[in-house]
Design a protein around this motif. Structure first.
Motif, short mmCIF file in Angstrom:
data_model
loop_
_atom_site.label_atom_id
_atom_site.label_comp_id
_atom_site.label_asym_id
_atom_site.label_seq_id
_atom_site.Cartn_x
_atom_site.Cartn_y
_atom_site.Cartn_z
N ASN A 176 0.50 5.16 4.56
CA ASN A 176 1.64 4.81 3.73
C ASN A 176 2.84 5.72 3.97
O ASN A 176 3.98 5.30 3.78
CB ASN A 176 1.26 4.87 2.24
CG ASN A 176 0.26 3.80 1.87
OD1 ASN A 176 -0.92 4.07 1.67
ND2 ASN A 176 0.72 2.56 1.78
N TYR A 177 2.56 6.94 4.37
CA TYR A 177 3.63 7.93 4.58
C TYR A 177 3.40 8.57 5.94
O TYR A 177 2.48 9.36 6.12
CB TYR A 177 3.58 8.96 3.45
CG TYR A 177 4.58 10.10 3.53
CD1 TYR A 177 5.70 10.05 4.36
CD2 TYR A 177 4.40 11.23 2.75
CE1 TYR A 177 6.60 11.10 4.41
CE2 TYR A 177 5.30 12.29 2.78
CZ TYR A 177 6.40 12.21 3.62
OH TYR A 177 7.29 13.26 3.68
N ALA A 203 8.85 -1.28 7.81
CA ALA A 203 8.70 -0.07 7.02
C ALA A 203 10.05 0.40 6.48
O ALA A 203 11.10 0.12 7.06
CB ALA A 203 8.08 1.04 7.86
N LYS A 240 -5.38 3.91 7.25
CA LYS A 240 -4.37 3.42 6.32
C LYS A 240 -3.28 4.46 6.17
O LYS A 240 -3.52 5.59 5.74
CB LYS A 240 -5.02 3.14 4.96
CG LYS A 240 -4.04 2.67 3.89
CD LYS A 240 -3.37 1.35 4.26
CE LYS A 240 -2.53 0.84 3.10
NZ LYS A 240 -1.79 -0.41 3.47
N LEU A 278 4.46 5.49 -2.59
CA LEU A 278 3.76 5.66 -1.32
C LEU A 278 2.47 4.85 -1.26
O LEU A 278 1.94 4.59 -0.19
CB LEU A 278 3.45 7.15 -1.08
CG LEU A 278 4.67 8.06 -0.89
CD1 LEU A 278 4.23 9.50 -0.72
CD2 LEU A 278 5.50 7.61 0.31
N PHE A 279 1.94 4.45 -2.41
CA PHE A 279 0.71 3.67 -2.42
C PHE A 279 0.97 2.18 -2.25
O PHE A 279 0.04 1.41 -2.04
CB PHE A 279 -0.05 3.93 -3.72
CG PHE A 279 -0.58 5.33 -3.85
CD1 PHE A 279 -1.72 5.72 -3.16
CD2 PHE A 279 0.07 6.24 -4.63
CE1 PHE A 279 -2.20 7.03 -3.26
CE2 PHE A 279 -0.40 7.55 -4.74
CZ PHE A 279 -1.54 7.94 -4.05
N SER A 280 2.22 1.76 -2.35
CA SER A 280 2.51 0.33 -2.31
C SER A 280 3.44 -0.07 -1.19
O SER A 280 3.79 -1.24 -1.06
CB SER A 280 3.12 -0.11 -3.65
OG SER A 280 4.30 0.62 -3.91
N SER A 281 3.89 0.88 -0.38
CA SER A 281 4.80 0.55 0.72
C SER A 281 4.58 1.53 1.86
O SER A 281 3.91 2.54 1.72
CB SER A 281 6.25 0.59 0.24
OG SER A 281 6.59 1.90 -0.19
N PHE A 282 5.16 1.20 3.02
CA PHE A 282 5.03 2.01 4.22
C PHE A 282 6.34 2.73 4.47
O PHE A 282 7.38 2.09 4.67
CB PHE A 282 4.65 1.10 5.39
CG PHE A 282 4.50 1.81 6.71
CD1 PHE A 282 4.17 3.15 6.79
CD2 PHE A 282 4.70 1.11 7.90
CE1 PHE A 282 4.05 3.80 8.02
CE2 PHE A 282 4.57 1.74 9.13
CZ PHE A 282 4.26 3.08 9.18
N ASP A 341 0.39 11.08 5.14
CA ASP A 341 -0.94 10.62 5.55
C ASP A 341 -1.21 11.00 7.00
O ASP A 341 -2.35 11.28 7.37
CB ASP A 341 -1.05 9.10 5.40
CG ASP A 341 -0.89 8.66 3.95
OD1 ASP A 341 -1.60 9.20 3.09
OD2 ASP A 341 -0.05 7.79 3.69
#
Length: 212
Positions: A4-5, A29, A2, A77-81, A122
């Motif tokens: 996100n960043y 993204a 997973k 960062l937890f809700s988008s890429f 990440d």
């Protein structure tokens, strides 16, 4: 894995920004691209590195910090890429190469104040290419202020990245050898690269991959 960043980095001419834009188009993204074209010190630095190295590196560090601060909030960062073509540590890597010892000591003091406040990626992907390939890419894209970049300077920057990788254990680093692939024009190579980035879990520290 997973993500996100995602950070895509590489030496000058490695194709990092092109890859960021391709990934953003395919995955929807958000992008964060380094705005270096408007830096007034960059052409001056290439013409006279010794004179303009310190103001160039300080302006880059300030620009990178302001851009990251404006565009990256940890809760987002937890809700988008988000995919970006640079990481803040790039400031220190280039400064090690361009600055004198006393200038670098002063520069590092400012850098350390800022660095701990920024979120960590990440996954950090480094597109490795030999100096000859970098020089060919730089010549091909034809930016006038880049044409005086020397092979020696590119080699020093590559060494600086790998020194950083050896010390870094805050996040996974994926080093991909791109010498034998063309992820821009060859869709098969691009898909292989995507598989390596998104379909594996990597431990913190440096991980090396060679694409057949």
């Amino acid at each position: 894995m997973k993500i996100n960043y995602l950070v895509i980095e590489g030496n000058i001419g490695s194709g990092k920004t092109t890859l960021v834009n391709k990934i953003a188009d395919d995955f929807g993204a958000r992008t964060l691209l380094e705005g270096f074209d408007d830096n007034p010190f960059l052409p001056k630095f290439y013409a006279d590195p010794e004179k303009f190295a310190f103001p160039l590196e300080m302006s880059f560090m300030a620009d990178r910090y302001n851009q990251l601060k404006r565009n990256i909030r940890e809760f987002e960062l937890f809700s988008s890429f988000l995919v970006t073509d640079y990481y803040f540590m790039k400031s220190l890597i280039f400064a090690q190469t361009t600055l004198s010892a006393d200038e670098y000591m002063l520069y590092e003091r400012f850098f350390n104040i800022i660095y701990e406040k920024l979120p960590k990626p990440d996954l950090y992907v480094y597109l490795h290419a030999d100096v000859d390939k970098l020089m060919q890419n730089i010549t091909k894209r034809g930016r006038s202020y880049e044409q005086n970049i020397s092979a020696g300077y590119l080699a020093e920057i590559t060494q600086g990245y790998f020194r950083f990788f050896k010390r870094q254990n805050d996040f996974p680093i994926l080093v991909v050898d791109t010498n034998q692939i063309d992820f821009v024009k060859n869709q098969n190579d691009y898909q292989k690269l995507l598989g390596i980035i998104f379909e594996n879990d990597y431990p913190r520290g440096i991980n090396r991959v060679l694409i057949d």
